[in-house]
Write an enzyme that holds these catalytic residues in place. Structure first.
Site, short mmCIF file in Angstrom:
data_model
loop_
_atom_site.label_atom_id
_atom_site.label_comp_id
_atom_site.label_asym_id
_atom_site.label_seq_id
_atom_site.Cartn_x
_atom_site.Cartn_y
_atom_site.Cartn_z
N GLY A 65 75.87 -3.40 42.29
CA GLY A 65 76.87 -3.10 41.43
C GLY A 65 76.99 -1.37 41.16
O GLY A 65 76.45 -0.70 41.89
N LYS A 82 76.02 -0.85 33.28
CA LYS A 82 75.93 -1.46 34.76
C LYS A 82 76.66 -2.77 34.69
O LYS A 82 76.45 -3.63 34.19
CB LYS A 82 74.42 -1.64 35.09
CG LYS A 82 74.03 -2.07 36.35
CD LYS A 82 73.04 -1.61 36.79
CE LYS A 82 72.83 -1.82 38.45
NZ LYS A 82 71.51 -1.09 39.05
N ASP A 180 61.91 -3.31 41.65
CA ASP A 180 62.72 -2.29 42.40
C ASP A 180 62.35 -0.57 41.86
O ASP A 180 63.20 -0.08 41.65
CB ASP A 180 64.31 -2.64 42.26
CG ASP A 180 65.05 -1.92 43.02
OD1 ASP A 180 64.31 -1.39 44.10
OD2 ASP A 180 66.25 -1.64 42.93
#
Length: 789
Positions: A65, A82, A180
């Site tokens: 994204g 986002k 992440d």
């Protein structure tokens, strides 16, 4: 497929077709009346901002994204939006949406100063997009900063990693992991060029959703996350847990320190092969002059076996903060280790001064009640919710008990408290907290030989404000008691504690303060009893644990002290290394340098270097002592300043013990020049340090005059604790300048006092060699010999 700026209609914010057309707008134009009911998800209350050229304001993009700068139309604030696309190949899009919502709700519940908060999220059933709006951080990512300016200084990188670890620890408390973590997900901001970097971790917890999106497309080689920062178990397809985040934080810290990744590779197999077959390129850090202590922490985070890494983010945070404490320790050799009158030297003062407090004016702060009392009590002190929120933010931002060692956060905390007071000038507890911070700043100024008058005035003003506003609260009285303790006004401090006790009965901070005053008034049994009771009330307080170990050692009750230290290790494993250091000190004091060496071998150089140096000196192993100085973790590469060698008193003592008078004189003179230059305060610490240096240079009259001046400034009658410190330095100066009878006279006095001097010091320290074989001296030594265990 990545979402690009062309994928969104600039008018209605709906998806464009492959030809760049907005079907919804065309339909509204009358091409197809039936299609007017088409419901595109849009982005709710948020409108994507545009740059000056009219293009959509993209902040960043990734495999799943794009993040845009956007405007919240309801609350009129800027946000980061986002947008995540769910590819058609993902299969069960509804399951992915449900997972996204679960993860987003959990992430939105995480409130922490180092986490970019999530404001709103959506995953409409008919849409191929999910989105969430989060706090907009006005700054840049760590990745962008390092690419633009190169690697960070190790001090900055360490501060950054501590803030990230705090975020991970807060998330873990709510059952969240990041999955992440990487430089691109670390936002950095600061108010000005000199301010400390403020860290915000973004995309918390949402990588799990992205993994789900990719699962149906693994044949295309998808890997969610950045492989260079992913843990080995993630490559193996094993479930990620908190230790995976720790590995990623280690890789991120490596990148911040070196500008490179620990295991480079163009593909996942290449990176995996590097991890399994190639050792960490530690030379990259050494080239950047990263301290050994910090390198060791990073190595631990990057262990291939998760079981070998820190067990939790909280555990890692403790290691990072311990590392920072050591690297910013006031007992650094290159500062002569004579900070605030506490002399870190080969001489006798090495032993007993480091056991005790710094000198009177540099009395170490202790967290007083405003940081510990109940929120119910705090809320009653202000009706301004914003002021109370600022106060709580200040409390959350910093670990109050660490502000003494970690001053970099202090300006921001002071700013928050001042803002709270500006909102509510009658907020008494905010003034108490502000006083606590000024006490740390005052202590730092005194310990560094700086002018402390300005901050002392601010400190007293904050206390006076709190006292005028709420004399019915215990906290202002505790703050004033601490102020009086720092200034050596012990009876006045006791009077304030007595008042506080009626308002806050059986409080650990009151007991701790009283125990510290007991030390200064030669009431050692009372000190031990008060600190033990404080520990019983607050058994997780590491400072209380250390003070109890010190009390046992200074009272020469070594066996009890060791027993307590080992018990405390079991109750608080995070303090194991620190307590081993305390045990080593007790072994040195009781005359067992071999035992001390055995203990410090269990510690890393960053934690065991002092014990390594002193035990080597006691055993006359001067090569090992010199190696300990050279391996000082605070200065791991070279000990130079402006291209010129820097020296310490310890350097001179080692050289003299080896018989190299020329090298000793050079070291003593260099250390003396630095000492005079760096100390603006002409207090007992200044004169005692100067006396030892002049004694080393053979300046007998000057050394004796300076040592006597230190004794005059802190007479043993008014402060037996620090007065004994100054008396011991005078005894040492006498011994070094050929006045044995005067030296023994002072030692006879000190031997009768708890905390005065130790058997191990007199028995093994080379500085007393001129007194050996004299009957009076040997009698003093024998009187201090511990009884058999």
């Amino acid at each position: 497929m990545e979402v690009s700026a062309l994928a969104i209609c600039s008018i209605c914010r709906q998806a464009l077709s492959a030809r760049g057309e907005c079907l919804a707008c065309l339909l509204r134009g009358g091409l197809d009346e039936a299609a007017e009911s088409y419901d595109s998800p849009g982005y709710g209350d948020f409108e994507i901002a545009r740059r000056e050229d009219g293009s959509l304001w993209e902040l960043g993009s990734g495999a799943m994204g794009v993040t845009y700068r956007a405007h919240d139309k309801i609350l009129h604030r800027a946000v980061a939006l986002k947008v995540i696309e769910i590819p058609e190949s993902s299969g069960d899009a509804e399951a992915i949406r449900s997972r996204f919502l679960r993860e987003a709700r959990a992430a939105a519940a995480l409130k922490h100063p180092n986490v970019a908060g999530i404001f709103q999220f959506s995953a409409a059933p008919e849409s191929t997009f999910c989105f969430y709006a989060m706090e907009l951080v006005e700054g840049e990512t760590l990745e962008a900063l390092v690419r633009r300016e190169g690697p960070l200084a190790w001090e900055q990188a360490l501060e950054m990693s501590i803030q990230i670890a705090r975020a991970l620890a807060a998330a873990a408390a709510q059952g969240l992991i990041h999955r992440d973590l990487k430089p691109g997900n670390i936002m950095l901001a600061r108010e000005n060029e000199t301010a400390t970097l403020q860290v915000k971790v973004i995309d918390f917890g949402l990588a799990k959703t992205m993994n789900a999106i990719a699962e149906a497309d693994l044949t295309h080689g998808s890997f969610i996350g950045t492989p260079a920062f992913a843990s080995p178990e993630q490559f193996a397809g094993e479930p990620a847990d908190a230790r995976s985040d720790i590995y990623s934080l280690g890789g991120t810290l490596w990148y911040a320190l070196t500008g490179q990744v620990p295991y480079p590779g163009r593909t996942i197999p290449e990176i995996r092969t590097q991890q399994l077959e190639v050792s960490l390129p530690l030379e990259q850090m050494r080239e950047r002059r990263v301290p050994t202590a910090l390198i060791e922490v990073v190595q631990g985070t990057l262990a291939l076996d998760p079981a070998q890494r820190p067990v939790s983010a909280k555990d890692l945070l403790g290691k990072l903060e311990t590392c920072r404490a050591k690297l910013h320790s006031p007992f650094r050799a290159k500062n002569l280790a004579l900070i605030g009158g506490v002399v870190f030297v080969l001489a006798t003062i090495c032993v007993f001064l480091l056991q005790k407090n710094p000198p009177r004016a540099a009395e170490k702060s202790v967290a007083v009640l405003p940081f510990d009392n109940s929120s119910e009590n705090e809320e009653r002190t202000t009706s301004d919710l914003t002021a109370f929120a600022l106060y709580n933010q200040a409390k959350t931002l910093s670990n109050w008990t660490d502000l003494e060692e970690f001053p970099h956060e202090r300006p921001r905390v002071i700013e928050l408290l001042q803002a709270a007071i500006k909102r509510d000038p009658k907020f008494a507890l905010a003034y108490c907290s502000l006083a606590q911070l000024y006490s740390h700043a005052y202590n730092q100024a005194v310990s560094g030989g700086k002018d402390s008058a300005p901050v002392q005035q601010l400190w007293r003003e904050a206390i006076d404000h709190a006292m005028q506003l709420r004399p019915d609260l215990g906290q202002p009285h505790l703050a004033l008691a601490q102020y009086n303790l720092f200034l050596g006004q012990f009876d006045a401090a006791r009077s304030e504690i007595a008042i506080a006790r009626t308002l806050l009965p059986d409080n650990s901070d009151e007991l701790f303060l009283e125990g510290r005053i007991d030390r200064h008034q030669n009431r050692w049994d009372d000190s031990l009893a008060h600190v033990r009771r404080a520990y019983e009330l607050n058994p997780q307080n590491g400072e209380l644990i250390q003070w109890l170990c010190q009390d046992y050692g200074l009272m020469r009750r070594y066996a009890e002290g060791e027993q307590f230290a080992y018990l405390a290790m079991k109750r608080k494993p995070a303090m194991t290394s620190t307590l081993y250091g305390d045990i080593a000190q007790m072994k040195l004091d009781e005359g067992d340098p071999q035992g001390a060496q055995g203990i410090v071998r269990k510690l890393s150089p960053a934690l065991g270097n002092y014990g390594r140096f002193l035990s080597a000196m006691y055993l006359r192993d001067y090569d090992s002592a010199a190696a300990a100085l050279a391996n000082d973790p605070a200065d791991p590469v070279e000990r130079t300043a402006d291209g010129q060698p820097t020296f310490t008193l310890a350097d001179g003592e080692v050289a003299r013990a080896r018989g190299d008078e020329s090298a000793a004189r050079v070291a003593f003179q260099g250390a003396r020049d630095s000492w005079e230059k760096e100390n603006a305060r002409k207090d007992e610490g200044y004169f005692s340090g100067l006396a030892l240096l002049d004694a080393g240079l053979g300046r007998k009259e000057e050394a004796i005059r300076e040592a006597r001046r230190a004794v005059e400034l802190v007479p043993i009658e008014s402060d037996p604790l620090f007065g004994a410190d100054m008396m011991a330095i005078l005894a040492q100066v006498y011994a070094l300048t050929g006045e044995p009878d005067l030296a023994i006279e002072k030692l006879e006095m000190l031997a009768k006092m708890s905390g005065g001097i130790s058997y191990g010091d007199l028995r093994f320290n080379p500085c007393w060699d001129s007194l050996r074989n004299r009957p009076r001296f040997e009698k003093v030594v024998a009187s201090l010999k511990p009884t058999t265990r």
